[in-house]
Scaffold this motif. Structure first.
Motif, mmCIF file in Angstrom:
data_model
loop_
_atom_site.group_PDB
_atom_site.id
_atom_site.type_symbol
_atom_site.label_atom_id
_atom_site.label_comp_id
_atom_site.label_asym_id
_atom_site.label_seq_id
_atom_site.Cartn_x
_atom_site.Cartn_y
_atom_site.Cartn_z
ATOM 1 N N SER A 164 -9.067 14.756 4.667
ATOM 2 C CA SER A 164 -8.779 15.937 3.863
ATOM 3 C C SER A 164 -8.459 15.505 2.438
ATOM 4 N N SER A 165 -8.434 16.470 1.506
ATOM 5 C CA SER A 165 -8.138 16.132 0.120
ATOM 6 C C SER A 165 -6.713 15.608 -0.016
ATOM 7 N N ARG A 166 -5.760 16.133 0.768
ATOM 8 C CA ARG A 166 -4.384 15.637 0.729
ATOM 9 C C ARG A 166 -4.341 14.191 1.221
ATOM 10 N N THR A 167 -5.081 13.917 2.270
ATOM 11 C CA THR A 167 -5.098 12.573 2.832
ATOM 12 C C THR A 167 -5.718 11.590 1.858
ATOM 13 N N ASP A 168 -6.729 12.024 1.174
ATOM 14 C CA ASP A 168 -7.473 11.161 0.264
ATOM 15 C C ASP A 168 -6.551 10.446 -0.722
ATOM 16 N N GLY A 169 -5.771 11.162 -1.460
ATOM 17 C CA GLY A 169 -4.919 10.539 -2.467
ATOM 18 C C GLY A 169 -3.805 9.704 -1.869
ATOM 19 N N TRP A 170 -3.239 10.200 -0.782
ATOM 20 C CA TRP A 170 -2.110 9.488 -0.163
ATOM 21 C C TRP A 170 -2.544 8.133 0.375
ATOM 22 N N LEU A 171 -3.686 8.090 1.036
ATOM 23 C CA LEU A 171 -4.153 6.845 1.640
ATOM 24 C C LEU A 171 -4.467 5.793 0.587
ATOM 25 N N ALA A 172 -5.130 6.200 -0.465
ATOM 26 C CA ALA A 172 -5.491 5.255 -1.510
ATOM 27 C C ALA A 172 -4.251 4.655 -2.153
ATOM 28 N N ALA A 173 -3.174 5.427 -2.200
ATOM 29 C CA ALA A 173 -1.961 4.971 -2.873
ATOM 30 C C ALA A 173 -1.040 4.145 -1.989
ATOM 31 N N HIS A 174 -1.090 4.334 -0.670
ATOM 32 C CA HIS A 174 -0.033 3.784 0.179
ATOM 33 C C HIS A 174 -0.476 2.792 1.242
ATOM 34 N N ALA A 175 -1.783 2.581 1.431
ATOM 35 C CA ALA A 175 -2.246 1.639 2.448
ATOM 36 C C ALA A 175 -2.589 0.300 1.811
ATOM 37 N N HIS A 176 -2.026 -0.776 2.361
ATOM 38 C CA HIS A 176 -2.222 -2.117 1.793
ATOM 39 C C HIS A 176 -2.762 -3.059 2.866
ATOM 40 N N PRO A 177 -3.920 -3.664 2.649
ATOM 41 C CA PRO A 177 -4.473 -4.577 3.657
ATOM 42 C C PRO A 177 -3.691 -5.885 3.715
ATOM 43 N N ILE A 178 -3.493 -6.388 4.931
ATOM 44 C CA ILE A 178 -2.874 -7.690 5.144
ATOM 45 C C ILE A 178 -3.963 -8.628 5.656
ATOM 46 N N VAL A 179 -4.162 -9.717 4.969
ATOM 47 C CA VAL A 179 -5.286 -10.604 5.245
ATOM 48 C C VAL A 179 -5.120 -11.330 6.569
ATOM 49 N N SER A 180 -3.896 -11.768 6.879
ATOM 50 C CA SER A 180 -3.682 -12.589 8.062
ATOM 51 C C SER A 180 -2.254 -12.426 8.555
ATOM 52 N N ILE A 181 -2.056 -12.614 9.869
ATOM 53 C CA ILE A 181 -0.704 -12.668 10.420
ATOM 54 C C ILE A 181 -0.330 -14.095 10.813
ATOM 55 N N ASP A 182 -1.189 -15.049 10.500
ATOM 56 C CA ASP A 182 -0.921 -16.442 10.815
ATOM 57 C C ASP A 182 0.203 -16.956 9.920
ATOM 58 N N PRO A 183 1.325 -17.407 10.499
ATOM 59 C CA PRO A 183 2.424 -17.911 9.656
ATOM 60 C C PRO A 183 2.011 -19.079 8.763
ATOM 61 N N ALA A 184 0.929 -19.776 9.117
ATOM 62 C CA ALA A 184 0.466 -20.896 8.301
ATOM 63 C C ALA A 184 -0.368 -20.443 7.104
ATOM 64 N N HIS A 185 -0.709 -19.154 7.047
ATOM 65 C CA HIS A 185 -1.495 -18.636 5.922
ATOM 66 C C HIS A 185 -0.700 -18.850 4.635
ATOM 67 N N ASP A 186 -1.276 -19.556 3.664
ATOM 68 C CA ASP A 186 -0.488 -20.004 2.513
ATOM 69 C C ASP A 186 -0.686 -19.191 1.243
#
Length: 469
Positions: free
Chosen positions: A32-54
């Motif tokens: 939806s249009s409401r979802t559109d703006g909120w998602l772009a502003a608040h979702a952040h990708p995490i590359v890895s959960i490996d504790p060794a990721h430096d």
């Protein structure tokens, strides 16, 4: 019970591969249009959960979420969720290195984890020190140890919980603390000391709970878990009466000591208060109606988490007033909303921002009431948890939810369907969320009127894998 495995696995957010698509106006699952703006502003990708990721650049969004908070609570959706534990390990390292957090308070016994830190101070590695007092679901798993390893590297590790967590359930590690509290009470002016009968009972009880009946009782409690009422008697003792008297006597000891000066005596007082709370819960759990009563469950959950919050606040205000603190606990405990005890007895689980009958008051709510915005809560959610192991031998653990996840229309579904990301960190602080969220308790759907009142952020994983021994 550590092991009130309520794990509120909450909803998470949207993809960041999504953010660019949304910004360009492309069709990413027709939000939806409401979802559109909120998602772009608040979702952040995490590359890895490996504790060794430096490369920790992907964790930078934590800086805004945490801000100047003194206490950051980091959860796990299930006590078997190895994926969540690894993600938490990375966050612990980042908070330690980037923001200077110096203390970890873990969901294990206050008296038991002191023995762990003493072993670390003596030069033992975390792999051998942790099992001395930290619940085996963390000290005995590779993923749990990953987080403990990060904390042991430059942080102080303490337990906040008002229950025993050492090997075989013994309260023996608490004994020196209780003896110190009793000795301090003996030094009080005459008229303020404990009466002779109460003092003799406490001295005898300290001997017994160091092993004996207490260890057996806790072992029974952990094995039977949610499946049946605790026994009414053990080794010829009326357990409700035994633990009821012990709770009364420990409460009297705590009241007599008041607000003692000094870290050692302060810790002894917190130990006495914690075991008093735990004893009262054990007495409650022998009642035949306990496992069919949300009110009883709410009472037990609230008492345990109130005592735990008192311990956290004592550390924050008295023991380490200049340190920033990480709290490691199950999502149910770090919630800032009230939690329905009905989840334990098979009814549809819920959370509520306002107090309601049959709802427990979790650690996170107690801390938020005391410290306001200085407390931040980060919960976990996953779209596919089919790989999580069942708890062994009927002990509390992952329960069958009876629902397919992700639920239609939930944020988890948006994360799964509209992004290629494997992990996302979603900031909920803006509130007024423009979508429904399926927040599971141990991966069972949970109702909540406003999820931003329960958690400040959510960590979503596409697949949640079980921890490994």
């Amino acid at each position: 019970m550590a092991l009130h495995t309520l794990a509120l696995t909450l909803a998470s957010g949207l993809a960041s591969g999504l953010a660019s698509g949304l910004a360009a106006g492309t069709d990413a699952g027709a939000p939806s249009s409401r979802t559109d703006g909120w998602l772009a502003a608040h979702a952040h990708p995490i590359v890895s959960i490996d504790p060794a990721h430096d490369d920790d650049a992907d964790l930078e969004p934590l800086r805004a979420i945490v801000g100047d908070a003194r206490i950051v609570m980091i959860g796990e959706a299930s006590h078997q969720a190895g994926t969540d534990m690894l993600a938490r390990a990375r966050m612990i390292r980042w908070l330690r290195d980037e923001l200077g957090f110096g203390v970890l308070l873990i969901e294990s016994g206050l008296g038991d984890v002191k023995r762990v830190q003493d072993a670390l101070d003596a030069g033992q590695p975390i792999e051998t020190a942790a099992p001395r007092g930290i619940f085996s679901l963390w000290s005995g798993t590779q993923e749990g140890l990953a987080g403990l390893r990060e904390a042991a590297d430059g942080m102080t590790i303490m337990g906040y919980d008002a229950q025993t967590s050492g090997p075989r359930g013994s309260a023996e590690p608490w004994r020196p603390l209780l003896e110190a509290a009793l000795a301090a009470a003996d030094e009080l002016p005459e008229g303020e000391r404990l009466d002779d009968a109460r003092r003799e009972r406490l001295e005898s009880a300290i001997e017994r709970i160091s092993d004996g009946v207490h260890a057996k009782m806790v072992t029974v409690q952990r094995v039977m878990g949610q499946s049946a009422a605790m026994p009414a008697s053990l080794d010829g003792l009326d357990l409700a009466a035994e633990y009821g008297r012990l709770a009364d006597d420990l409460d009297a000891l705590t009241a007599a000591l008041g607000a003692p000066e000094g870290d050692d005596l302060g810790l002894a007082l917190r130990a006495a208060a914690s075991l008093g709370s735990f004893s009262r819960n054990l007495a409650l759990e022998t009642q035949s109606s306990f496992w069919s009563s949300p009110e009883f469950f709410a009472e037990s959950f609230t008492r345990r988490d109130r005592a735990g919050a008192d311990n956290v606040l004592w550390v924050a205000r008295e023991l380490a007033p200049d340190e920033r603190i990480i709290v490691w606990a199950h999502d149910a405990h770090i919630s800032k909303a009230h939690v329905s005890a009905a989840a334990m007895i098979g009814a549809p689980p819920e959370q509520s921002a306002a107090p309601r009958p049959g709802f427990g008051v979790p650690l996170g709510r107690h801390l938020a009431d005391a410290m306001g915005d200085a407390v931040v809560s980060i919960g976990f959610i996953g779209s596919d948890s089919d790989g999580l192991a069942r708890a062994p031998d009927g002990a509390p653990g992952v329960q069958e939810s009876g629902a397919e996840l992700p639920v239609e229309g939930s944020l988890e579904q948006l994360c799964s369907d509209d992004t290629d990301a494997e992990h996302l960190l979603v900031d909920l602080r803006a509130g007024d969320l423009p979508f429904s969220i399926c927040g599971p308790i141990d991966h069972a759907p949970v109702e909540m009127d406003d999820w931003s009142r329960a958690y400040d952020a959510l960590f979503w994983s596409r697949v949640v894998e079980s921890s490994t021994r």
